[in-house]
Design an enzyme around this catalytic site. Structure first.
Site, PDB file in Angstrom:
ATOM      1  CB  SER A 180      84.713  53.709  58.246  1.00 34.58           C
ATOM      2  OG  SER A 180      83.580  54.440  58.616  1.00 34.58           O
TER       3      SER A 180
ATOM      4  CE  LYS B 176      81.530  47.797  55.272  1.00 37.47           C
ATOM      5  NZ  LYS B 176      80.831  49.060  55.525  1.00 37.47           N
TER       6      LYS B 176
ATOM      7  CG  HIS C  47      79.322  57.995  59.166  1.00 38.00           C
ATOM      8  ND1 HIS C  47      80.545  57.448  59.489  1.00 38.00           N
ATOM      9  CD2 HIS C  47      78.741  57.127  58.298  1.00 38.00           C
ATOM     10  CE1 HIS C  47      80.685  56.287  58.853  1.00 38.00           C
ATOM     11  NE2 HIS C  47      79.618  56.076  58.119  1.00 38.00           N
TER      12      HIS C  47
ATOM     13  NE  ARG D 184      80.069  57.099  50.513  1.00 35.75           N
ATOM     14  CZ  ARG D 184      80.731  56.069  51.003  1.00 35.75           C
ATOM     15  NH1 ARG D 184      81.707  56.249  51.837  1.00 35.75           N
ATOM     16  NH2 ARG D 184      80.443  54.841  50.625  1.00 35.75           N
TER      17      ARG D 184
HETATM   18  O1  PNS Z   1      77.811  51.020  57.253  1.00 36.35           O
HETATM   19  P1  PNS Z   1      77.451  49.852  56.386  1.00 36.35           P
HETATM   20  O2  PNS Z   1      78.379  48.684  56.648  1.00 36.35           O
HETATM   21  O3  PNS Z   1      77.355  50.212  54.931  1.00 36.35           O
HETATM   22  O4  PNS Z   1      75.968  49.391  56.831  1.00 36.35           O
HETATM   23  C1  PNS Z   1      75.350  48.270  56.245  1.00 36.35           C
HETATM   24  C2  PNS Z   1      74.187  47.817  57.130  1.00 36.35           C
HETATM   25  C3  PNS Z   1      74.689  47.544  58.532  1.00 36.35           C
HETATM   26  C4  PNS Z   1      73.130  48.896  57.172  1.00 36.35           C
HETATM   27  C5  PNS Z   1      73.582  46.507  56.521  1.00 36.35           C
HETATM   28  O5  PNS Z   1      74.583  45.542  56.379  1.00 36.35           O
HETATM   29  C6  PNS Z   1      72.440  45.947  57.363  1.00 36.35           C
HETATM   30  O6  PNS Z   1      71.334  46.429  57.293  1.00 36.35           O
HETATM   31  N1  PNS Z   1      72.735  44.944  58.185  1.00 36.35           N
HETATM   32  C7  PNS Z   1      71.743  44.301  59.049  1.00 36.35           C
HETATM   33  C8  PNS Z   1      71.303  42.942  58.483  1.00 36.35           C
HETATM   34  C9  PNS Z   1      70.260  43.123  57.404  1.00 36.35           C
HETATM   35  O7  PNS Z   1      69.162  43.559  57.634  1.00 36.35           O
HETATM   36  N2  PNS Z   1      70.629  42.729  56.169  1.00 36.35           N
HETATM   37  C10 PNS Z   1      69.745  42.771  55.018  1.00 36.35           C
HETATM   38  C11 PNS Z   1      69.936  44.011  54.209  1.00 36.35           C
HETATM   39  S1  PNS Z   1      69.347  43.699  52.587  1.00 36.35           S
END
Ligand code: PNS
Length: 159
Positions: free
Chosen positions: A128, A41, A17, A90
């Site tokens: 993570s 998660k 990150h 990645r």
């Molecule tokens: O670190 P991560 O878990 O890969 O991040 C994923 C994240 C938090 C960016 C994604 O789940 C997100 O944007 N969550 C907020 C809710 C949202 O907007 N969901 C629609 C995405 S299509």
């Protein structure tokens, strides 16, 4: 001013990150790290704990801010006035999920752009979840996370 948001769960922040954050700071005037909870998660750390760790390990980056959000990412990006969303890519295995998320976010917003940045290839395998699993079974995570994060993960797992 070109502000971007780098959203994620960051449970906890890893060296991968940090690599993305450094690359983003070279491209944009302001990088807001948006910590949120991914319902898919089960986090080890609270949002506040994750934010405190991120603040500590990014303190040398003067154009980085740490924040949290709930709800839709695109709504948060709009409130912030962000010109784009940063995501790390990645490996090919990331691609399908990231591609889907970027296209949905573009569709449900006024066309928000997602910028994918590739970390150094030495972080290709790192996430993570792997860090937490390694630490759970007594593995050495010092190469994968900053020292403060290593200490906090160990402390949390001892509880
Ligand atoms: O670190 P991560 O878990 O890969 O991040 C994923 C994240 C938090 C960016 C994604 O789940 C997100 O944007 N969550 C907020 C809710 C949202 O907007 N969901 C629609 C995405 S299509």
């Amino acid at each position: 001013m070109r502000r971007v948001i780098y959203p994620g769960t960051f449970d906890p922040i890893t060296n991968g990150h940090l690599d993305i954050i450094e690359r983003a700071t070279a491209l944009f005037d302001n990088v807001t790290i948006g910590v949120t909870t991914n319902p898919a998660k089960n986090p080890l750390f609270t949002v506040e704990e994750r934010m405190a760790m991120i603040r500590h390990v990014t303190q040398d980056y003067k154009t980085v801010q740490v924040d949290s959000f709930s709800g839709l990412l695109v709504d948060y990006a709009k409130r912030l006035g962000a010109c784009a969303i940063i995501r790390g890519l990645r490996a090919i295995s990331d691609f399908e999920y990231e591609f889907q998320m970027a296209l949905v976010n573009r569709k449900i917003s006024d066309g928000i752009v997602t910028v994918f940045l590739m970390p150094n290839e030495k972080y290709t395998y790192l996430n993570s979840t792997i860090v937490k699993e390694l630490a759970t079974f007594g593995g050495d995570i010092s190469r994968f996370v900053p020292p403060l994060v290593e200490a906090q993960v160990k402390q949390k797992l001892r509880k």
